[in-house]
Design a protein around this motif. Structure first.
Motif, short mmCIF file in Angstrom:
data_model
loop_
_atom_site.label_atom_id
_atom_site.label_comp_id
_atom_site.label_asym_id
_atom_site.label_seq_id
_atom_site.Cartn_x
_atom_site.Cartn_y
_atom_site.Cartn_z
N VAL A 118 -1.55 16.21 -11.53
CA VAL A 118 -0.30 15.95 -10.84
C VAL A 118 -0.57 14.85 -9.82
O VAL A 118 -1.44 14.99 -8.95
CB VAL A 118 0.24 17.20 -10.12
CG1 VAL A 118 1.53 16.87 -9.38
CG2 VAL A 118 0.48 18.32 -11.12
N LEU A 119 0.15 13.74 -9.94
CA LEU A 119 0.03 12.64 -9.00
C LEU A 119 1.20 12.71 -8.02
O LEU A 119 2.36 12.80 -8.45
CB LEU A 119 0.06 11.30 -9.74
CG LEU A 119 0.16 10.06 -8.84
CD1 LEU A 119 -1.20 9.75 -8.20
CD2 LEU A 119 0.70 8.85 -9.60
N ALA A 120 0.89 12.68 -6.73
CA ALA A 120 1.92 12.55 -5.70
C ALA A 120 1.84 11.14 -5.15
O ALA A 120 0.84 10.76 -4.53
CB ALA A 120 1.71 13.57 -4.59
N LEU A 121 2.84 10.32 -5.43
CA LEU A 121 2.89 8.93 -4.97
C LEU A 121 4.05 8.78 -4.01
O LEU A 121 5.20 8.89 -4.42
CB LEU A 121 3.02 7.99 -6.16
CG LEU A 121 2.97 6.49 -5.86
CD1 LEU A 121 1.61 6.10 -5.29
CD2 LEU A 121 3.28 5.68 -7.11
N GLU A 122 3.72 8.60 -2.75
CA GLU A 122 4.74 8.53 -1.70
C GLU A 122 5.64 9.77 -1.76
O GLU A 122 6.86 9.67 -1.56
CB GLU A 122 5.59 7.26 -1.86
CG GLU A 122 4.83 5.98 -1.58
CD GLU A 122 4.55 5.76 -0.09
OE1 GLU A 122 5.47 5.32 0.64
OE2 GLU A 122 3.42 6.04 0.35
N GLY A 123 5.03 10.91 -2.05
CA GLY A 123 5.75 12.18 -2.03
C GLY A 123 6.38 12.58 -3.35
O GLY A 123 6.67 13.76 -3.56
N ALA A 124 6.60 11.65 -4.27
CA ALA A 124 7.20 11.98 -5.57
C ALA A 124 6.10 12.43 -6.53
O ALA A 124 5.07 11.77 -6.66
CB ALA A 124 7.93 10.77 -6.13
N GLU A 125 6.33 13.56 -7.21
CA GLU A 125 5.30 14.10 -8.09
C GLU A 125 5.52 13.67 -9.55
O GLU A 125 6.65 13.60 -10.03
CB GLU A 125 5.27 15.63 -8.01
CG GLU A 125 4.71 16.16 -6.70
CD GLU A 125 4.34 17.63 -6.79
OE1 GLU A 125 4.81 18.31 -7.73
OE2 GLU A 125 3.57 18.10 -5.93
N GLU B 185 0.83 -1.20 0.00
CA GLU B 185 0.00 0.00 0.00
C GLU B 185 0.87 1.26 0.00
O GLU B 185 1.91 1.32 0.66
CB GLU B 185 -0.94 0.00 1.21
CG GLU B 185 -2.03 -1.07 1.11
CD GLU B 185 -3.15 -0.83 2.11
OE1 GLU B 185 -2.94 -0.04 3.05
OE2 GLU B 185 -4.23 -1.43 1.93
N ARG B 186 0.44 2.26 -0.77
CA ARG B 186 1.13 3.54 -0.87
C ARG B 186 0.13 4.67 -0.67
O ARG B 186 -1.06 4.52 -0.95
CB ARG B 186 1.77 3.72 -2.26
CG ARG B 186 2.52 2.52 -2.79
CD ARG B 186 3.90 2.39 -2.17
NE ARG B 186 4.64 1.29 -2.77
CZ ARG B 186 5.38 1.39 -3.87
NH1 ARG B 186 5.44 2.56 -4.51
NH2 ARG B 186 6.05 0.36 -4.33
N THR B 187 0.64 5.80 -0.24
CA THR B 187 -0.23 6.97 -0.16
C THR B 187 -0.13 7.74 -1.48
O THR B 187 0.94 7.85 -2.08
CB THR B 187 0.20 7.90 1.00
OG1 THR B 187 1.55 8.31 0.79
CG2 THR B 187 0.08 7.17 2.34
N ALA B 188 -1.26 8.23 -1.92
CA ALA B 188 -1.30 8.93 -3.19
C ALA B 188 -2.30 10.06 -3.13
O ALA B 188 -3.28 10.01 -2.38
CB ALA B 188 -1.67 7.98 -4.32
N SER B 189 -2.02 11.10 -3.93
CA SER B 189 -3.00 12.18 -4.10
C SER B 189 -2.94 12.65 -5.54
O SER B 189 -1.91 12.53 -6.20
CB SER B 189 -2.72 13.34 -3.14
OG SER B 189 -1.52 14.00 -3.49
N LEU B 190 -4.08 13.17 -5.99
CA LEU B 190 -4.17 13.61 -7.37
C LEU B 190 -4.85 14.97 -7.39
O LEU B 190 -5.90 15.17 -6.77
CB LEU B 190 -5.00 12.60 -8.18
CG LEU B 190 -4.89 12.69 -9.72
CD1 LEU B 190 -3.52 12.21 -10.17
CD2 LEU B 190 -5.97 11.83 -10.37
N ARG B 191 -4.24 15.90 -8.13
CA ARG B 191 -4.87 17.21 -8.26
C ARG B 191 -4.84 17.65 -9.72
O ARG B 191 -3.98 17.25 -10.50
CB ARG B 191 -4.16 18.25 -7.39
CG ARG B 191 -2.79 18.69 -7.88
CD ARG B 191 -2.21 19.81 -7.02
NE ARG B 191 -1.00 20.38 -7.58
CZ ARG B 191 0.23 19.93 -7.34
NH1 ARG B 191 0.40 18.90 -6.54
NH2 ARG B 191 1.27 20.52 -7.90
#
Length: 708
Positions: free
Chosen positions: A568-575, A554-560
């Motif tokens: 822009v996808l941030a996957l475990e802090g990398a954009e 499992e990883r943390t992710a965000s999308l804006r």
């Protein structure tokens, strides 16, 4: 960076007898000169860009080129019906057809090109080679006689010596050209070359030439008027080719960068002009030469293209001369307003051809609909394109979509400008070769100007193409789940849809959502999302990416959202930044398209049934229980079947040949066994359709002819 040489328009109305990017490019000059333009189109091109860019358009037939773009009566009738005074043929199709020139002359319509005699002589490679040799132009040793059968060519091949090059006498573009290393390979190569030449040009005549090792392909642009003036505009380097098809072209050639090279430029230019004068040439044309990299002061005539070339923009960018305008003025009887001593080559220009193809799969043609398009622009960048959003790319015609051209004060500057421009390209919905072009531009020999026509083929095995990774799969899953609605789509955020919104919400904690995506190898990538996907920008979630049966972490992710078509996808802090589009097919199937820096990927979203079928098939293949199926990777037409139903075949043996986008592709057996055929010659096939099944010898193939 092109100059207008006169203010009077040479014609009032011109019909453009072509399609795609060249039709758009010709229409652009017509508009600048105040000339009304007429487009022609087949049923397949009714919504094409050149159709609505022209002042008027005429339907000329169905999708098949033979019944539309290659139909001389249809072109002449369209010109008559619209009152066109002249016809510009572009390149390909009828551009080098003497019968079209004669038919237009009979109808009182000007053909924007040379006379019928020049077309007849130079359009036949055998006749052209023998003709220019009589005027002192050096030619490559070979057998160039009309009417020779395969048996006669095989017998005469010994005179030439191996390796040998087979060339169709008619046509160009490298189609049908085949290099043969030994006498044993010659019969099969002749049969294929003759079939391709007949299908592409309506003429199966072949010639043989000595294959020059490590050659450079240098061509000279000539202009000639009806008043006795013939000049050249310098040379173009066209040595970067794949299967005899040019990929990247430039002007001037780095081979002639020295003082000795400048003297060779003068000599080769003079030879090109002599070849043109020998047939009373009129208009713009290109004389092509082979130049030995080991002896750059020695060159051999190959052929003359009696038309505008695909790569003509690089000459325009270094000379400031609009070649289409010159063609029109010469066709109208005007004398050239240019003199040889006035021609100057300013800086350097490089062109890259953008094709609908999949380099990672052997450059197979690609089809699709343009879902998102962002083409580069800026100082010293030119794009000649047929692309636009919503354009359907089929398999009826040549796969070239556009050309990107860059200029620089030096060759290095031009290379950098072109690479940066390609990096700003986004074409989603249809796969292209843009990533490959950037890899090629980065090659150390290319950057150093050490070019020859076999370089691409030698480099291909070492190229590594990018495929989708964890970031791409995570972004695609979030977008498929509705994390970021498309701008202007009208889609309501999940929170606005009430308590039954499909966001995984449940009492106590959000439930997991699973999105299954197609992997590049045909397998399954499953992305599990935990969190209230949708309704927020940015959207945060926890993702787990499972490839086939292998479980991920499992990883943390965000999308804006970033701009109207970016995320822009941030996957475990990398954009990671992507352009994106979401498309839906006629049966409701969805595909997420992602792209960045000239690279793109299409990630189909799999339904439950398809997901289970793929997983089950993967297990069967692993256990060796399923018979391999031979599928066509692209839509097209079956042109030949090399085996019989029920025949024993060996691994690698050719089974079926499929033609798509004017190219022929052989489909081979993956293993030894007994073949069951599912198609016959002439059949139309869809992408991924099974054309044959090979089963081990101990198994019996099912009768595939039933219902075929």
């Amino acid at each position: 960076m092109t100059a207008t040489t006169a203010s009077v328009r040479p014609f009032a109305k011109v019909l453009v007898a072509n399609r795609g990017e060249i039709a758009c490019r010709v229409i652009r000059t017509l508009r600048r000169l105040g000339i009304s333009s007429v487009a022609v189109y087949s049923d397949a091109d009714a919504g094409a860009r050149h159709v609505h860019e022209a002042d008027e358009a005429v339907r000329i037939g169905p999708a098949a080129a033979a019944q539309s773009y290659l139909s001389i009566p249809a072109i002449v009738d369209a010109a008559r019906a619209t009152g066109a005074e002249a016809v510009h043929p572009g390149y390909g199709f009828l551009s080098e057809n003497a019968e079209l020139a004669r038919a237009l002359a009979d109808a009182g319509i000007v053909f924007v090109g040379p006379g019928a005699e020049a077309l007849a002589v130079m359009g036949d490679k055998i006749r052209a080679k023998n003709h220019v040799a009589g005027y002192g132009v050096p030619v490559i040793p070979g057998v160039a006689e009309p009417g020779l059968t395969d048996a006669e060519l095989i017998e005469r091949a010994a005179e030439v010596g191996f390796p040998i090059l087979i060339k169709p006498s008619a046509g160009g573009g490298g189609k049908g050209m085949t290099a043969v290393e030994s006498a044993a390979d010659l019969p099969a190569a002749l049969a294929t070359a003759r079939r391709v030449a007949t299908a592409a040009f309506g003429d199966g005549t072949l010639l043989l030439e000595r294959l020059v090792r490590a050659p450079r392909h240098i061509e000279v642009q000539v202009l000639a008027d009806t008043h006795g003036t013939t000049i050249h505009l310098g040379e173009r380097e066209c040595s970067l080719q794949r299967r005899h098809q040019k990929v990247i072209e430039e002007a001037p050639s780095p081979l002639f960068a020295t003082d000795q090279g400048a003297r060779t430029r003068d000599r080769i230019g003079a030879a090109a002009c002599e070849a043109a004068r020998s047939v009373g040439y009129v208009g713009a044309g290109t004389v092509e030469f082979l130049v030995s990299d080991e002896a750059p002061d020695e060159f051999f005539f190959m052929e003359m293209n009696t038309r505008l070339q695909v790569e003509h923009p690089v000459t325009e960018m270094v000379t400031g001369i609009d070649l289409v305008e010159q063609q029109l003025r010469v066709a109208a009887g005007e004398p050239l307003a240019l003199r040889q001593e006035e021609i100057r080559l300013d800086g350097h220009a490089i062109e890259a051809r953008i094709y609908a193809e999949v380099p990672a799969r052997g450059f197979l043609p690609a089809t699709g609909t343009v879902a998102l398009l962002q083409e580069p622009a800026g100082e010293h960048v030119r794009v000649d394109s047929s692309l636009e959003p919503g354009l359907a790319i089929g398999s009826d015609y040549d796969p070239m979509l556009a050309k990107c051209i860059a200029w620089g004060r030096t060759r290095g500057e031009a290379l950098g400008t072109l690479d940066a421009a390609l990096g700003r390209y986004t074409v989603l919905g249809v796969e292209t070769n843009i990533e490959y072009l950037r890899l090629l531009l980065a090659d150390e020999d290319v950057r150093a100007g050490r070019l020859e026509t076999t370089l691409i083929e030698r480099r291909l095995p070492g190229l590594s193409f990018r495929g989708p990774g964890e970031a791409e799969y995570a972004a695609a899953a979030l977008l498929a789940a509705g994390a970021v609605p498309a701008a202007g789509s009208g889609a309501a955020p999940a929170a606005a849809l009430g308590p039954w919104a499909p966001d995984g919400w449940r009492l106590g904690a959000p439930g997991a959502r699973r999105v299954s995506l197609s992997a590049a190898d045909g397998g399954v990538v499953t992305v599990t999302l935990r969190g209230p996907v949708g309704g927020a920008d940015p959207c945060a979630a926890t993702v787990r990416i499972d490839v086939g049966s292998e479980r991920g972490t499992e990883r943390t992710a965000s999308l804006r959202r970033e701009g109207p078509a970016g995320v822009v996808l941030a996957l475990e802090g990398a954009e990671h930044r992507f352009a994106w589009a979401l498309t839906e097919g006629p049966a409701g199937e969805r595909t997420v398209h992602l792209g960045d820096t000239g690279w793109s990927a299409a990630l189909p979203v799999l339904g439950r049934a398809e997901r289970l079928e793929r997983l089950r098939a993967a297990v069967h293949r692993h256990e060796g229980e399923a018979a391999p199926e031979v599928r066509t990777p692209m839509p097209g037409t079956v042109v030949s079947v090399a085996v019989d139903h029920g025949q024993a075949v060996e691994a690698g043996q050719p089974l079926v040949s499929v033609e798509a986008m004017k190219m022929e592709h052989q489909l081979v057996a993956a293993l030894a066994g007994t073949v069951a055929l599912h198609v016959t010659p002439g059949a139309l096939v869809k992408a991924d359709q099974v054309v044959a099944t090979v089963t081990p010898h101990e198994a019996t193939p099912r009768d595939a002819h039933e219902g075929a």
